[in-house]
Motif scaffolding. Structure first.
Motif, short mmCIF file in Angstrom:
data_model
loop_
_atom_site.label_atom_id
_atom_site.label_comp_id
_atom_site.label_asym_id
_atom_site.label_seq_id
_atom_site.Cartn_x
_atom_site.Cartn_y
_atom_site.Cartn_z
N VAL A 128 0.88 -1.17 0.00
CA VAL A 128 0.00 0.00 0.00
C VAL A 128 0.91 1.22 0.00
O VAL A 128 1.82 1.33 0.84
CB VAL A 128 -0.93 0.02 1.22
N TYR A 129 0.69 2.11 -0.94
CA TYR A 129 1.51 3.31 -1.08
C TYR A 129 0.77 4.49 -0.47
O TYR A 129 -0.41 4.73 -0.79
CB TYR A 129 1.83 3.56 -2.55
N TYR A 130 1.48 5.22 0.38
CA TYR A 130 0.90 6.35 1.09
C TYR A 130 1.63 7.63 0.72
O TYR A 130 2.86 7.65 0.59
CB TYR A 130 1.01 6.16 2.60
N CYS A 131 0.86 8.69 0.64
CA CYS A 131 1.44 10.01 0.44
C CYS A 131 1.48 10.73 1.79
O CYS A 131 0.50 10.70 2.55
CB CYS A 131 0.57 10.79 -0.55
N ASN A 132 2.60 11.34 2.08
CA ASN A 132 2.75 12.13 3.30
C ASN A 132 3.04 13.57 2.92
O ASN A 132 3.91 13.84 2.10
CB ASN A 132 3.89 11.58 4.15
N TRP B 267 -1.40 12.27 6.27
CA TRP B 267 -1.29 11.06 5.45
C TRP B 267 -2.55 10.89 4.61
O TRP B 267 -3.65 11.19 5.06
CB TRP B 267 -1.12 9.84 6.34
N GLY B 268 -2.35 10.35 3.42
CA GLY B 268 -3.49 9.94 2.62
C GLY B 268 -3.98 8.58 3.07
O GLY B 268 -3.42 7.95 3.98
N GLN B 269 -5.03 8.11 2.43
CA GLN B 269 -5.65 6.85 2.82
C GLN B 269 -4.90 5.65 2.26
O GLN B 269 -5.14 4.51 2.68
CB GLN B 269 -7.11 6.82 2.35
N GLY B 270 -4.01 5.88 1.32
CA GLY B 270 -3.23 4.79 0.73
C GLY B 270 -3.87 4.26 -0.53
O GLY B 270 -5.09 4.30 -0.70
N THR B 271 -3.03 3.76 -1.41
CA THR B 271 -3.50 3.14 -2.65
C THR B 271 -2.72 1.84 -2.85
O THR B 271 -1.50 1.81 -2.71
CB THR B 271 -3.36 4.09 -3.85
N GLN B 272 -3.44 0.78 -3.16
CA GLN B 272 -2.82 -0.54 -3.27
C GLN B 272 -2.14 -0.71 -4.63
O GLN B 272 -2.72 -0.42 -5.68
CB GLN B 272 -3.88 -1.64 -3.11
N VAL B 273 -0.89 -1.17 -4.57
CA VAL B 273 -0.15 -1.54 -5.77
C VAL B 273 0.18 -3.02 -5.65
O VAL B 273 0.80 -3.44 -4.67
CB VAL B 273 1.13 -0.71 -5.92
N THR B 274 -0.24 -3.79 -6.63
CA THR B 274 0.03 -5.23 -6.63
C THR B 274 0.73 -5.60 -7.93
O THR B 274 0.21 -5.29 -9.02
CB THR B 274 -1.26 -6.05 -6.50
N VAL B 275 1.90 -6.22 -7.81
CA VAL B 275 2.68 -6.62 -8.98
C VAL B 275 2.70 -8.14 -9.02
O VAL B 275 3.21 -8.78 -8.09
CB VAL B 275 4.10 -6.06 -8.92
#
Length: 121
Positions: free
Chosen positions: A92-96, A111-119
């Protein structure tokens, strides 16, 4: 108060690319730092990339040469271009966002809520 909204996550195969965006809004703050963190399952949150108002980027060793952080100061938006993605980039990638309140001169970070990155491999 600063609102931080991330977007752009998703599922990609190994070797693929994604571009994350993070927009910050809050008229009472002068934003000076916008960074990207990530947290994989069972691991601590780690700094991935950071960029100052002046545009100088810093990267974690694990993403150097593959990720690029950029910033639009006028829009208080930061981007993370991720190329040559690997399964170990899954998180999960978060912006600060860090800013100084225009009246109190106190520093706050949000902080943002996060966005999922799946590879996938």
């Amino acid at each position: 108060q600063v609102q931080v909204v991330e977007s752009g996550g998703g599922l990609v195969p190994a070797g693929g690319s994604l571009r994350l965006s993070c927009a910050a809004s809050g008229s009472a703050f002068n934003i000076y730092a916008m960074d990207w963190y990530r947290q994989a399952p069972g691991k601590q949150r780690e700094l991935v990339a950071a960029i100052s108002t002046g545009g100088n980027p810093n990267y974690a060793d694990s993403v150097k040469g593959r990720f690029t952080i950029s910033r639009d100061n006028a829009k208080n938006t930061v981007y993370l271009q991720m190329n040559s993605l690997k399964p170990e980039d899954t998180a999960v990638y978060y912006c600060n966002v860090k800013g100084v309140h225009v009246l109190t001169s106190k520093t706050h970070d949000y902080w943002g809520q996060g966005t999922q990155v799946t590879v996938s491999s």
